[in-house]
Design an enzyme around this catalytic site. Structure first.
Site, PDB file in Angstrom:
ATOM      1  N   ILE A  31       0.827  -1.206   0.000  1.00 12.99           N
ATOM      2  CA  ILE A  31       0.000   0.000   0.000  1.00 12.99           C
ATOM      3  C   ILE A  31       0.870   1.268   0.000  1.00 12.99           C
ATOM      4  CG2 ILE A  31      -0.243   0.360   2.509  1.00 12.99           C
ATOM      5  CD1 ILE A  31      -3.299   0.541   2.004  1.00 12.99           C
ATOM      6  N   ASN A  89      12.004  -8.131   6.718  1.00 11.20           N
ATOM      7  CA  ASN A  89      12.294  -7.470   7.987  1.00 11.20           C
ATOM      8  C   ASN A  89      11.927  -8.422   9.111  1.00 11.20           C
ATOM      9  OD1 ASN A  89      13.135  -5.012   6.812  1.00 11.20           O
ATOM     10  ND2 ASN A  89      11.000  -4.431   6.478  1.00 11.20           N
ATOM     11  N   HIS A 102       6.459 -11.998   5.695  1.00 12.26           N
ATOM     12  CA  HIS A 102       6.259 -11.473   4.336  1.00 12.26           C
ATOM     13  C   HIS A 102       7.598 -11.166   3.695  1.00 12.26           C
ATOM     14  CE1 HIS A 102       5.894  -8.178   7.251  1.00 12.26           C
ATOM     15  NE2 HIS A 102       6.451  -7.378   6.352  1.00 12.26           N
TER      16      HIS A 102
END
Ligand code: 5GP
Length: 116
Positions: A31, A89, A102
């Site tokens: 996003i 991360n 992710h």
């Protein structure tokens, strides 16, 4: 571990620009993109919050499927030849915000090194 904003995206309760979906893996546009192409590749199960939750015995097939998805998406977006960067991360120091494993896939521009 468990419910995050990504769980809602998996269940299609909130919209996302999905670029790849299989039985086990979902990929959609970030996003807040940090490159012309910025895709998040996630497992559909929500019991892996971080890399440190990965168990090679249980998750090796799923991880293979996530990287197969990366390669399929790279070809579809046309960034397989020029290259792209994958980032995961892991935890606070790395700036992980969403506690659902992710892979960030960043492409469409030249990357710099070292990362910030
Ligand atoms: P992290 O900082 O945990 O490695 O990355 C989380 C990523 O998820 C961020 O890049 C952020 O922009 C993205 N993100 C957070 N919420 C949403 C959302 O509701 N939809 C989409 N498409 N991306 C999101």
């Amino acid at each position: 571990m468990g419910e995050t904003i990504f769980s809602k995206i998996i269940r299609k309760e909130i919209p996302a620009k999905i670029v790849f979906e299989s039985e086990t893996v979902l990929a959609f546009r970030d996003i807040n993109p940090q490159a012309p192409e910025h895709i998040l590749i996630i497992p559909k199960i929500n019991d892996i919050a971080r890399v440190t939750d990965i168990d090679g015995n249980r998750h090796s097939k799923l991880l293979g499927e996530m990287f197969d998805a990366v390669n399929t998406i790279a070809k579809e977006l046309g960034i397989d030849k020029d290259g792209f960067r994958l980032v995961i991360n892991n935890g606070e120091n790395a700036g992980q915000d969403v506690e659902h494993l992710h892979i960030h896939m960043l492409g469409g521009r030249k990357m710099t090194w070292p990362p910030g």
